[in-house]
Write an enzyme that holds these catalytic residues in place. Structure first.
Site, PDB file in Angstrom:
ATOM      1  N   MET A  11       0.845  -1.196   0.000  1.00 54.53           N
ATOM      2  CA  MET A  11       0.000   0.000   0.000  1.00 54.53           C
ATOM      3  C   MET A  11       0.882   1.249   0.000  1.00 54.53           C
ATOM      4  O   MET A  11       0.403   2.359   0.262  1.00 54.53           O
ATOM      5  CB  MET A  11      -0.934  -0.005   1.213  1.00 54.53           C
ATOM      6  CG  MET A  11      -1.823  -1.246   1.238  1.00 54.53           C
ATOM      7  SD  MET A  11      -3.380  -1.039   2.102  1.00 54.53           S
ATOM      8  CE  MET A  11      -2.844  -0.508   3.699  1.00 54.53           C
TER       9      MET A  11
ATOM     10  N   TYR B  67       4.196   3.953   0.813  1.00 50.50           N
ATOM     11  CA  TYR B  67       4.906   4.575   1.926  1.00 50.50           C
ATOM     12  C   TYR B  67       5.937   3.566   2.440  1.00 50.50           C
ATOM     13  O   TYR B  67       5.922   3.125   3.575  1.00 50.50           O
ATOM     14  CB  TYR B  67       3.962   5.037   3.042  1.00 50.50           C
ATOM     15  CG  TYR B  67       4.544   6.242   3.741  1.00 50.50           C
ATOM     16  CD1 TYR B  67       4.527   7.494   3.120  1.00 50.50           C
ATOM     17  CD2 TYR B  67       5.187   6.127   4.966  1.00 50.50           C
ATOM     18  CE1 TYR B  67       5.115   8.591   3.720  1.00 50.50           C
ATOM     19  CE2 TYR B  67       5.774   7.230   5.568  1.00 50.50           C
ATOM     20  CZ  TYR B  67       5.727   8.445   4.946  1.00 50.50           C
ATOM     21  OH  TYR B  67       6.313   9.530   5.539  1.00 50.50           O
TER      22      TYR B  67
ATOM     23  N   GLU C  19      11.827  -0.383   5.229  1.00 55.09           N
ATOM     24  CA  GLU C  19      12.741  -1.516   5.046  1.00 55.09           C
ATOM     25  C   GLU C  19      12.037  -2.873   5.076  1.00 55.09           C
ATOM     26  O   GLU C  19      12.559  -3.851   4.549  1.00 55.09           O
ATOM     27  CB  GLU C  19      13.853  -1.477   6.093  1.00 55.09           C
ATOM     28  CG  GLU C  19      14.907  -0.442   5.755  1.00 55.09           C
ATOM     29  CD  GLU C  19      15.913  -0.256   6.876  1.00 55.09           C
ATOM     30  OE1 GLU C  19      16.371  -1.268   7.440  1.00 55.09           O
ATOM     31  OE2 GLU C  19      16.217   0.910   7.182  1.00 55.09           O
TER      32      GLU C  19
ATOM     33  N   HIS D 232       9.202  -3.497   3.504  1.00 54.42           N
ATOM     34  CA  HIS D 232       8.845  -3.700   2.093  1.00 54.42           C
ATOM     35  C   HIS D 232      10.099  -4.059   1.280  1.00 54.42           C
ATOM     36  O   HIS D 232      10.048  -4.921   0.387  1.00 54.42           O
ATOM     37  CB  HIS D 232       8.239  -2.429   1.498  1.00 54.42           C
ATOM     38  CG  HIS D 232       6.975  -1.974   2.159  1.00 54.42           C
ATOM     39  ND1 HIS D 232       6.882  -0.814   2.880  1.00 54.42           N
ATOM     40  CD2 HIS D 232       5.740  -2.533   2.203  1.00 54.42           C
ATOM     41  CE1 HIS D 232       5.647  -0.658   3.334  1.00 54.42           C
ATOM     42  NE2 HIS D 232       4.929  -1.694   2.949  1.00 54.42           N
TER      43      HIS D 232
ATOM     44  N   GLN E 123     -10.592  -2.838   1.771  1.00 56.71           N
ATOM     45  CA  GLN E 123     -10.145  -3.517   2.987  1.00 56.71           C
ATOM     46  C   GLN E 123     -10.194  -2.597   4.209  1.00 56.71           C
ATOM     47  O   GLN E 123      -9.803  -3.002   5.301  1.00 56.71           O
ATOM     48  CB  GLN E 123      -8.759  -4.115   2.804  1.00 56.71           C
ATOM     49  CG  GLN E 123      -7.603  -3.118   2.716  1.00 56.71           C
ATOM     50  CD  GLN E 123      -6.313  -3.809   2.315  1.00 56.71           C
ATOM     51  OE1 GLN E 123      -6.150  -4.261   1.186  1.00 56.71           O
ATOM     52  NE2 GLN E 123      -5.373  -3.900   3.229  1.00 56.71           N
TER      53      GLN E 123
ATOM     54  N   SER F  98       4.071   1.170   7.981  1.00 52.57           N
ATOM     55  CA  SER F  98       3.818   2.524   7.477  1.00 52.57           C
ATOM     56  C   SER F  98       3.079   3.345   8.523  1.00 52.57           C
ATOM     57  O   SER F  98       3.245   4.558   8.616  1.00 52.57           O
ATOM     58  CB  SER F  98       2.973   2.460   6.201  1.00 52.57           C
ATOM     59  OG  SER F  98       3.550   1.558   5.295  1.00 52.57           O
ATOM     60  N   ARG F  99       2.253   2.686   9.322  1.00 51.49           N
ATOM     61  CA  ARG F  99       1.453   3.412  10.314  1.00 51.49           C
ATOM     62  C   ARG F  99       2.295   3.914  11.489  1.00 51.49           C
ATOM     63  O   ARG F  99       1.805   4.710  12.285  1.00 51.49           O
ATOM     64  CB  ARG F  99       0.297   2.543  10.814  1.00 51.49           C
ATOM     65  CG  ARG F  99      -0.802   2.372   9.762  1.00 51.49           C
ATOM     66  CD  ARG F  99      -1.988   1.603  10.309  1.00 51.49           C
ATOM     67  NE  ARG F  99      -3.123   1.582   9.419  1.00 51.49           N
ATOM     68  CZ  ARG F  99      -3.491   0.543   8.668  1.00 51.49           C
ATOM     69  NH1 ARG F  99      -2.790  -0.579   8.692  1.00 51.49           N
ATOM     70  NH2 ARG F  99      -4.556   0.615   7.898  1.00 51.49           N
TER      71      ARG F  99
HETATM   72  N1  LIG Z   1       8.105  -4.879   9.113  1.00 50.93           N
HETATM   73  C1  LIG Z   1       7.807  -5.635   8.064  1.00 50.93           C
HETATM   74  N2  LIG Z   1       8.567  -6.697   7.769  1.00 50.93           N
HETATM   75  C2  LIG Z   1       8.278  -7.490   6.698  1.00 50.93           C
HETATM   76  N3  LIG Z   1       7.245  -7.277   5.875  1.00 50.93           N
HETATM   77  C3  LIG Z   1       6.457  -6.230   6.133  1.00 50.93           C
HETATM   78  C4  LIG Z   1       6.698  -5.353   7.236  1.00 50.93           C
HETATM   79  N4  LIG Z   1       5.748  -4.389   7.223  1.00 50.93           N
HETATM   80  C5  LIG Z   1       4.945  -4.656   6.190  1.00 50.93           C
HETATM   81  N5  LIG Z   1       5.368  -5.748   5.529  1.00 50.93           N
HETATM   82  C6  LIG Z   1       4.712  -6.378   4.397  1.00 50.93           C
HETATM   83  O1  LIG Z   1       4.664  -5.505   3.302  1.00 50.93           O
HETATM   84  C7  LIG Z   1       3.503  -5.790   2.531  1.00 50.93           C
HETATM   85  C8  LIG Z   1       2.762  -4.524   2.297  1.00 50.93           C
HETATM   86  O2  LIG Z   1       2.312  -4.032   3.535  1.00 50.93           O
HETATM   87  P1  LIG Z   1       1.750  -2.596   3.748  1.00 50.93           P
HETATM   88  O3  LIG Z   1       2.004  -1.763   2.556  1.00 50.93           O
HETATM   89  O4  LIG Z   1       0.390  -2.648   4.321  1.00 50.93           O
HETATM   90  O5  LIG Z   1       2.756  -2.024   4.834  1.00 50.93           O
HETATM   91  P2  LIG Z   1       2.619  -1.922   6.343  1.00 50.93           P
HETATM   92  O6  LIG Z   1       3.843  -1.267   6.841  1.00 50.93           O
HETATM   93  O7  LIG Z   1       2.206  -3.257   6.856  1.00 50.93           O
HETATM   94  O8  LIG Z   1       1.456  -0.923   6.534  1.00 50.93           O
HETATM   95  P3  LIG Z   1       0.468  -0.813   7.707  1.00 50.93           P
HETATM   96  O9  LIG Z   1       0.986   0.311   8.484  1.00 50.93           O
HETATM   97  O10 LIG Z   1      -0.743  -0.577   6.908  1.00 50.93           O
HETATM   98  O11 LIG Z   1       0.406  -2.084   8.482  1.00 50.93           O
HETATM   99  C9  LIG Z   1       2.687  -6.802   3.330  1.00 50.93           C
HETATM  100  O12 LIG Z   1       2.945  -8.095   2.812  1.00 50.93           O
HETATM  101  C10 LIG Z   1       3.261  -6.651   4.707  1.00 50.93           C
HETATM  102  O13 LIG Z   1       3.131  -7.815   5.500  1.00 50.93           O
HETATM  103  C1  LIG Z   2      -1.576  -7.154   0.541  1.00 51.46           C
HETATM  104  C2  LIG Z   2      -2.101  -5.731   0.448  1.00 51.46           C
HETATM  105  C3  LIG Z   2      -1.194  -4.909  -0.455  1.00 51.46           C
HETATM  106  C4  LIG Z   2      -3.491  -5.765  -0.195  1.00 51.46           C
HETATM  107  O1  LIG Z   2      -4.025  -4.497  -0.294  1.00 51.46           O
HETATM  108  C5  LIG Z   2      -2.206  -5.079   1.846  1.00 51.46           C
HETATM  109  O2  LIG Z   2      -3.138  -5.709   2.642  1.00 51.46           O
HETATM  110  C6  LIG Z   2      -0.895  -4.912   2.520  1.00 51.46           C
HETATM  111  O3  LIG Z   2      -0.201  -3.968   2.167  1.00 51.46           O
HETATM  112  O4  LIG Z   2      -0.555  -5.716   3.405  1.00 51.46           O
HETATM  113  N1  BAL Z   3      -0.723  -4.405   5.920  1.00 54.19           N
HETATM  114  C1  BAL Z   3      -2.034  -4.244   6.450  1.00 54.19           C
HETATM  115  C2  BAL Z   3      -2.997  -3.580   5.574  1.00 54.19           C
HETATM  116  C3  BAL Z   3      -4.121  -2.967   6.360  1.00 54.19           C
HETATM  117  O1  BAL Z   3      -3.952  -2.765   7.572  1.00 54.19           O
HETATM  118  O2  BAL Z   3      -5.147  -2.665   5.784  1.00 54.19           O
END
Ligand SMILES: Nc1ncnc2c1ncn2[C@@H]1O[C@H](COP(=O)(O)OP(=O)(O)OP(=O)(O)O)[C@@H](O)[C@H]1O
Ligand SMILES: CC(C)(CO)[C@@H](O)C(=O)[O-]
Ligand code: BAL
Length: 283
Positions: free
Chosen positions: A30, A32, A35, A37, A61, A186-187
């Site tokens: 999603m 932003y 590391e 990602h 979602q 990201s949050r």
């Molecule tokens: N700290 C992390 N380590 C490994 N993978 C991650 C991590 N944070 C996010 N991901 C993975 O990156 C992918 C995209 O996640 P997303 O863009 O929602 O980021 P996020 O940092 O999880 O955001 P949010 O703040 O929405 O939880 C997902 O498969 C998520 O599990």
């Molecule tokens: C897998 C995903 C990109 C689907 O919108 C989301 O849930 C996320 O970032 O974890």
């Molecule tokens: N990585 C999680 C996406 C969500 O919270 O919607």
């Protein structure tokens, strides 16, 4: 590296790679980027010839009172990071490209979507499964990478791929953490300095329970109590559960199958999730 915003363009860009028999790796996000990602991108680089990373803040979602409108976005910064990480294609469609007018077909996950986050975010995993299924059909990757931080999401996606015969290998990548153990997310940028400090308690609680498990503790209530002891620094514990690694049903004492200790907690108004896997030695 190129940024593509339409499915037609994406298909054109990938046609040559596919003809040349290249293995396509896919990292759905999603945006932003952080590391965590980039660890998914690194895993993709190691296991494929070409990496596609999608950036799409998926409206289906998010619940009506969630942070869809304020979710952090910075495409220029994300593009720079992707360029540096050797991503071949950033796919950044807008909402109309993914959900055209009269869109009405959803993917409904089953029991794996019910506990944990599913109990507090009704419809969340339906939105995730739908968009991931659509993104899979758009990109048609050989392999796709998801972070363990979103443990339940990994389980739902893996099962969807199985149930719907999607010919895509699903890889789970370990959680990348800040120096104090906080799972990158990201949050995290929503947190004030003081909240950021307290957020470290989440992983401390999980790690304390995992340490006790490693030294032989197999009682579910005792392990939960150890984690909970650290979690008094958060403002609201939404859930803290020890579940079977594969079914996500409540784990039973004494633990005799791999389990996952999962939590969602609010620090200030920011909802953070994390988990640790408690794997039993097989030898
Ligand atoms: N700290 C992390 N380590 C490994 N993978 C991650 C991590 N944070 C996010 N991901 C993975 O990156 C992918 C995209 O996640 P997303 O863009 O929602 O980021 P996020 O940092 O999880 O955001 P949010 O703040 O929405 O939880 C997902 O498969 C998520 O599990
Ligand atoms: C897998 C995903 C990109 C689907 O919108 C989301 O849930 C996320 O970032 O974890
Ligand atoms: N990585 C999680 C996406 C969500 O919270 O919607």
């Amino acid at each position: 590296m190129q940024t593509i915003t339409t499915v037609a363009e994406l298909r054109r860009a990938l046609a040559n790679a596919r003809r040349a028999g290249q293995r396509v790796g896919f990292v759905p996000t999603m945006g932003y980027l952080h590391e965590g990602h980039l660890a998914l991108v690194e895993a993709s680089r190691a296991q494929s010839d070409l990496t596609v990373l999608s950036i799409f803040v998926n409206p289906t979602q998010f619940g009506p009172n969630e942070d869809l409108s304020t979710y952090p976005r910075d495409l220029t910064r994300d593009e720079k990071l992707c360029h540096g990480a050797d991503v071949a294609i950033v796919f950044a469609p807008d909402a109309r490209e993914v959900y055209p007018a009269r869109f009405e077909t959803f993917v409904e996950p089953g029991d794996l979507a019910k506990p944990l986050c599913g109990a507090f975010r009704p419809g969340h995993f339906r939105g995730v499964a739908t968009v991931v299924c659509k993104l899979f059909n758009m990109v048609q990757p050989n392999v796709a990478f998801f972070g363990q931080k979103d443990f339940q999401q990994c389980a739902v996606v893996r099962h969807m791929a199985l149930d719907l015969d999607l010919p895509i290998e699903i890889v789970t990548v370990p959680t990348v953490r800040e120096a104090d153990g906080l799972a990158m997310s990201s949050r995290n940028r929503y947190l004030s300095g003081e909240e950021r400090r307290r957020a470290g308690a989440i992983s401390r609680g999980l790690f304390a329970a995992a340490d006790k498990f490693r030294s032989g503790e197999r009682d579910v209530e005792k392990l939960l109590a150890i984690a909970k002891g650290h979690l008094n620094e958060v403002d609201r514990l939404q859930y803290l559960e020890l579940v079977d690694h594969d079914t996500l049903k409540a784990a039973e004492s004494p633990l005799s199958h791999p389990a996952a200790l999962c939590t969602a907690a609010y620090v200030g108004s920011t909802r953070l999730i994390d988990n640790v896997i408690l794997a039993l030695r097989t030898s």
